[in-house]
Design an enzyme around this catalytic site. Structure first.
Site, PDB file in Angstrom:
ATOM      1  N   HIS A  19       0.877  -1.180   0.000  1.00 34.45           N
ATOM      2  CA  HIS A  19       0.000   0.000   0.000  1.00 34.45           C
ATOM      3  C   HIS A  19       0.909   1.223   0.000  1.00 34.45           C
ATOM      4  O   HIS A  19       1.712   1.412   0.917  1.00 34.45           O
ATOM      5  CB  HIS A  19      -0.922  -0.014   1.217  1.00 34.45           C
ATOM      6  N   GLU A  22       1.576   3.675   3.109  1.00 35.86           N
ATOM      7  CA  GLU A  22       1.946   3.128   4.422  1.00 35.86           C
ATOM      8  C   GLU A  22       3.469   3.204   4.503  1.00 35.86           C
ATOM      9  O   GLU A  22       4.187   2.361   3.969  1.00 35.86           O
ATOM     10  CB  GLU A  22       1.401   1.716   4.580  1.00 35.86           C
ATOM     11  N   HIS A 113       3.313  -3.400   6.747  1.00 37.63           N
ATOM     12  CA  HIS A 113       2.137  -2.538   6.628  1.00 37.63           C
ATOM     13  C   HIS A 113       2.021  -1.611   7.831  1.00 37.63           C
ATOM     14  O   HIS A 113       2.490  -1.924   8.924  1.00 37.63           O
ATOM     15  CB  HIS A 113       0.861  -3.383   6.550  1.00 37.63           C
ATOM     16  N   GLU A 174       1.853  -5.638  10.729  1.00 38.37           N
ATOM     17  CA  GLU A 174       1.062  -4.407  10.792  1.00 38.37           C
ATOM     18  C   GLU A 174       1.502  -3.625  12.018  1.00 38.37           C
ATOM     19  O   GLU A 174       1.499  -4.172  13.125  1.00 38.37           O
ATOM     20  CB  GLU A 174      -0.425  -4.728  10.939  1.00 38.37           C
TER      21      GLU A 174
END
Length: 310
Positions: A19, A22, A113, A174
């Protein structure tokens, strides 16, 4: 459980920018490339900026979410003139780091992420994989800068849609909270520590260390909850309640407030006790998800070591 022995895990991919907004993973990969980090003693490392066009534009994606493009069906679908850029890019990444499900795939794919939600450090993996459970246990035992938790996705690997599923073993790391398009030093350092500990564990495993079995707590998704909406316009009519905001992983009980409407009314949780995840995640507004609800499970794993050469 019986001890498990396996071949060395010598090929690792570290991916950022799946992404494009990010930023921790983007800068982590760029720094590793700048420092020419290509291997440790027993591990060769491939670093990849997964979605370079989205990184350049500082957008999550250009046409479609790259991290939903790695199912077997999508990877094998015909390419046409109208095929979105991210689906084409998924094919390139699968060819470079996979092919998914093949002996040629990298041994471990680690995809980096950020989330705008208060998730701390959270590892996400598919199915029951002894390697990823051991890595999770190792990071959790060593990290003190943030809580370390894990989400186990209960999907067959053929239906696994995210980039880490291309490796023989895969984890998404994450780290949050961090706004999109922003880099926070504390969040970057948490991610770096998690990556460094992953490589450290691999190095120890390949060097002959035996890691004892045990058990860890993880979360499995039960359902997603959308925002309250106007039945005519479909517009959101409430925000996450202040008592739920930033309380990811805090047990949600029946009657606990979850939304506060723009007219001042409180919406309360109904049903069983569950744990909220990715609360008020920016990227999930378009997916009509205010938060996920999960149950906590205990996962058991065996002791593990590298198979000795005859």
């Amino acid at each position: 459980m019986e001890p498990v022995s396996l071949p060395p895990l010598s090929r690792v991919a570290i991916c950022g920018g799946t992404h494009g907004n990010e930023m921790s993973g983007v800068y982590m990969v760029r720094e590793m490339q700048k420092q020419k980090v290509h291997r440790t003693e027993s591990v060769s490392i491939t670093t990849v900026l997964s979605n370079p066009r989205a990184v350049d534009a500082c957008r999550r994606y250009m046409e479609t979410d790259l991290n939903r493009c790695f199912t077997d069906a999508l990877l094998s679908a015909p390419i046409t003139d109208s095929t979105p850029y991210e689906l084409r890019r998924a094919r390139e990444l699968n060819a470079q780091l996979g092919p998914k499900g093949s002996p040629e795939a990298v041994d471990l794919l680690c995809d980096l992420h950020n989330t705008t939600a208060n998730m701390g450090v959270c590892l996400i993996f598919y199915s029951l994989d002894w390697i990823t459970l051991h890595i999770y246990n190792y990071i959790q035992s060593k990290m003190t800068s943030a809580p370390v938790r894990a989400i186990q996705m209960d999907l067959p690997i053929s239906e696994a849609y995210s980039l880490e599923s291309v490796g023989k073993h895969g984890i998404a790391i994450e780290v949050g909270p961090q706004p999109t398009g922003v880099t926070r030093a504390d969040i970057f350092n948490m991610m770096k520590e998690a990556v460094d500990l992953t490589l450290e564990w691999l190095q120890k495993l390949n060097s002959g260390s035996t890691f004892e079995g045990g058990e860890v707590e993880a979360y499995t998704l039960v359902k997603s909850v959308d925002y309250p909406r106007d039945p005519t316009t479909n517009d959101i009519t409430a925000a996450i309640h202040p008592q739920l905001q930033d309380n990811d992983f805090k047990l949600l009980k029946p009657g606990d407030p979850i939304f506060l409407s723009f007219s001042g009314e409180t919406v309360k949780h109904e049903g069983e006790e569950l744990y909220p995840l990715f609360v008020n995640e920016c990227a999930y507004y378009e997916k009509k998800i205010a938060f996920h609800l999960a149950k906590k499970v205990t996962l058991t794993f065996p002791s593990i070591s590298v198979r000795k050469e005859d």
